[in-house]
Design a protein around this motif. Structure first.
Motif, mmCIF file in Angstrom:
data_model
loop_
_atom_site.group_PDB
_atom_site.id
_atom_site.type_symbol
_atom_site.label_atom_id
_atom_site.label_comp_id
_atom_site.label_asym_id
_atom_site.label_seq_id
_atom_site.Cartn_x
_atom_site.Cartn_y
_atom_site.Cartn_z
ATOM 1 N N GLU A 61 0.809 -1.220 0.000
ATOM 2 C CA GLU A 61 0.000 0.000 0.000
ATOM 3 C C GLU A 61 0.842 1.269 0.000
ATOM 4 O O GLU A 61 0.397 2.318 -0.462
ATOM 5 C CB GLU A 61 -0.951 0.017 1.205
ATOM 6 N N ALA A 62 2.045 1.204 0.562
ATOM 7 C CA ALA A 62 2.873 2.416 0.656
ATOM 8 C C ALA A 62 4.303 2.023 0.994
ATOM 9 O O ALA A 62 4.594 0.888 1.381
ATOM 10 C CB ALA A 62 2.326 3.379 1.711
ATOM 11 N N ALA A 63 5.195 2.990 0.831
ATOM 12 C CA ALA A 63 6.596 2.820 1.218
ATOM 13 C C ALA A 63 7.147 4.185 1.586
ATOM 14 O O ALA A 63 6.575 5.226 1.233
ATOM 15 C CB ALA A 63 7.414 2.199 0.083
ATOM 16 N N SER A 64 8.238 4.185 2.316
ATOM 17 C CA SER A 64 8.910 5.442 2.629
ATOM 18 C C SER A 64 10.374 5.341 2.236
ATOM 19 O O SER A 64 10.960 4.260 2.231
ATOM 20 C CB SER A 64 8.780 5.786 4.118
ATOM 21 N N ILE A 65 10.946 6.478 1.910
ATOM 22 C CA ILE A 65 12.360 6.581 1.582
ATOM 23 C C ILE A 65 13.016 7.499 2.595
ATOM 24 O O ILE A 65 12.498 8.575 2.899
ATOM 25 C CB ILE A 65 12.564 7.117 0.154
ATOM 26 N N GLY A 66 14.152 7.067 3.114
ATOM 27 C CA GLY A 66 14.881 7.879 4.072
ATOM 28 C C GLY A 66 16.372 7.641 3.957
ATOM 29 O O GLY A 66 16.834 6.786 3.197
ATOM 30 N N MET A 67 17.126 8.379 4.753
ATOM 31 C CA MET A 67 18.581 8.249 4.813
ATOM 32 C C MET A 67 19.205 8.331 3.417
ATOM 33 O O MET A 67 20.147 7.616 3.099
ATOM 34 C CB MET A 67 18.983 6.937 5.488
ATOM 35 N N ALA A 152 -2.304 -1.884 15.564
ATOM 36 C CA ALA A 152 -1.936 -1.918 14.146
ATOM 37 C C ALA A 152 -3.128 -1.605 13.249
ATOM 38 O O ALA A 152 -2.980 -0.954 12.210
ATOM 39 C CB ALA A 152 -1.344 -3.278 13.795
ATOM 40 N N THR A 153 -4.312 -2.070 13.638
ATOM 41 C CA THR A 153 -5.516 -1.771 12.859
ATOM 42 C C THR A 153 -5.827 -0.284 12.891
ATOM 43 O O THR A 153 -6.131 0.336 11.853
ATOM 44 C CB THR A 153 -6.708 -2.570 13.407
ATOM 45 N N LEU A 154 -5.756 0.318 14.081
ATOM 46 C CA LEU A 154 -5.984 1.760 14.209
ATOM 47 C C LEU A 154 -4.938 2.535 13.414
ATOM 48 O O LEU A 154 -5.263 3.495 12.697
ATOM 49 C CB LEU A 154 -5.930 2.155 15.684
ATOM 50 N N ASP A 155 -3.690 2.104 13.520
ATOM 51 C CA ASP A 155 -2.593 2.777 12.829
ATOM 52 C C ASP A 155 -2.758 2.704 11.323
ATOM 53 O O ASP A 155 -2.542 3.697 10.614
ATOM 54 C CB ASP A 155 -1.273 2.133 13.250
ATOM 55 N N ALA A 156 -3.157 1.540 10.805
ATOM 56 C CA ALA A 156 -3.312 1.377 9.357
ATOM 57 C C ALA A 156 -4.377 2.310 8.796
ATOM 58 O O ALA A 156 -4.243 2.821 7.683
ATOM 59 C CB ALA A 156 -3.649 -0.071 9.026
ATOM 60 N N ALA A 158 -5.093 5.295 9.920
ATOM 61 C CA ALA A 158 -4.577 6.662 9.898
ATOM 62 C C ALA A 158 -3.430 6.816 8.912
ATOM 63 O O ALA A 158 -3.390 7.776 8.138
ATOM 64 C CB ALA A 158 -4.125 7.067 11.303
ATOM 65 N N PHE A 159 -2.494 5.871 8.933
ATOM 66 C CA PHE A 159 -1.322 5.969 8.069
ATOM 67 C C PHE A 159 -1.635 5.557 6.639
ATOM 68 O O PHE A 159 -1.031 6.050 5.690
ATOM 69 C CB PHE A 159 -0.186 5.107 8.630
ATOM 70 N N GLY A 160 -2.582 4.623 6.494
ATOM 71 C CA GLY A 160 -2.989 4.202 5.166
ATOM 72 C C GLY A 160 -2.284 2.971 4.644
ATOM 73 O O GLY A 160 -2.430 2.625 3.473
ATOM 74 N N ALA A 161 -1.536 2.289 5.505
ATOM 75 C CA ALA A 161 -0.816 1.081 5.090
ATOM 76 C C ALA A 161 -0.465 0.294 6.350
ATOM 77 O O ALA A 161 -0.342 0.867 7.431
ATOM 78 C CB ALA A 161 0.446 1.432 4.309
ATOM 79 N N PRO A 162 -0.284 -1.015 6.235
ATOM 80 C CA PRO A 162 0.018 -1.829 7.415
ATOM 81 C C PRO A 162 1.443 -1.603 7.912
ATOM 82 O O PRO A 162 2.406 -1.748 7.148
ATOM 83 C CB PRO A 162 -0.178 -3.263 6.905
ATOM 84 N N ARG A 163 1.562 -1.283 9.209
ATOM 85 C CA ARG A 163 2.885 -1.052 9.795
ATOM 86 C C ARG A 163 3.100 -1.939 11.023
ATOM 87 O O ARG A 163 3.821 -1.551 11.947
ATOM 88 C CB ARG A 163 3.046 0.419 10.177
ATOM 89 N N HIS A 164 2.486 -3.127 11.034
ATOM 90 C CA HIS A 164 2.554 -3.956 12.232
ATOM 91 C C HIS A 164 3.985 -4.371 12.558
ATOM 92 O O HIS A 164 4.343 -4.465 13.739
ATOM 93 C CB HIS A 164 1.653 -5.193 12.085
#
Length: 279
Positions: A61-67, A152-156, A158-164
């Motif tokens: 559903e999503a990804a992030s780029i850092g560093m 994790a369900t609440l977070d998903a 809000a964030f829009g993707a699973p971050r468990h």
């Protein structure tokens, strides 16, 4: 100068590159992202790393780029663009988030990123202890391992993707982990976790703003040393309240940028991010 996968064996070189860029040597954060996601780097002919980019996937559903870092000795040679193009090809056609400085923004815009928000960084030592707050019919208590599925369900949402996977990792290292519960249902949560000689407060997610305030007060109360919390600018009153307790706002504000159609999730429920490198 070939782009290759990074491993945990590259940690010393990653930290050395960070110092060259005048970044803090955040070993825990680098290690966590390399363990949860994928890193790419380019070896410098002089030794060490010429550049890095780290990717944290959240399902499909999503990804992030850092560093995303390039050594000063290899700047203005197109290496940053090569690393970013490689990262985007690896991620594929899913929404991808990053936080950009004014210096990095032109490159990201050329690659198709658009600004979709900002973040306000608050850093300092608590000079005023947060007062006790409460919300009717809502109880704040310590988060347990049994809460993580509901969190994790609440977070998903809000964030829009699973971050468990990320949440499990943060919970294991947390100095403080809290949930807000109403009628037996989790309606908010927050984490405070160590990073170098400071404490990061976030993520902080709540279905209602008063719940976010209660969680923020309980997370901050009694914390010693340097504390940091990154808050979206739409939460003006929460930002002012945090600043009034000694965590000063830093400017300019990093820009949240998106590669994709639209930022996922119900961002009005996301009151503080985990870290800029994690999206």
């Amino acid at each position: 100068m070939r782009i290759r996968r990074l491993t945990l064996d590259d940690m010393p070189a990653c930290l050395e590159l960070a110092v060259k860029r005048d970044w803090p040597a955040e070993e825990l954060k680098w290690r966590m992202i390399l363990e949860l996601g994928t890193g790419f780097g380019v070896d410098s002919p002089e030794g060490g790393l010429a550049g890095t980019v780290l990717i944290t996937p959240y399902g499909r559903e999503a990804a992030s780029i850092g560093m995303m870092a390039v050594s000063p000795s290899h700047g203005r040679q197109g290496l940053g663009r090569r690393l970013m193009e490689h990262a985007l090809e690896y991620i594929g056609p899913i929404p991808t988030l990053l936080f950009a400085t004014d210096q990095g923004r032109p490159l990201y815009e050329k690659l198709g990123f658009v600004q979709v928000g900002e973040i306000v960084k608050h850093v300092g030592r608590l000079t005023r202890e947060p007062q006790e707050l409460s919300v009717p019919d809502t109880r704040v208590r310590a988060m347990t391992a049994e809460d993580l599925d509901a969190v994790a369900t609440l977070d998903a949402g809000a964030f829009g993707a699973p971050r468990h996977v990320l949440l499990h990792a943060l919970h294991r290292m947390a100095l403080r982990a809290l949930v807000a519960e109403r009628g037996g249902r989790v309606v908010g949560y927050g984490l405070a976790w160590p990073n170098l000689d400071s404490t990061m407060v976030g993520p902080l997610i709540a279905q209602e703003e008063p719940i976010a305030w209660v969680l923020a007060a309980e997370l901050l109360r009694g914390l010693e040393g340097v504390v940091r919390i990154d808050i979206p600018p739409r939460f003006v009153e929460l930002s002012e309240w945090v600043a009034g307790r000694g965590l000063e706002r830093h400017v300019p504000s990093p820009m949240m940028m998106l590669h994709g159609t639209q930022a996922p999730g119900k961002r009005e429920h996301l009151y503080a991010i985990a870290a800029q490198a994690l999206g």
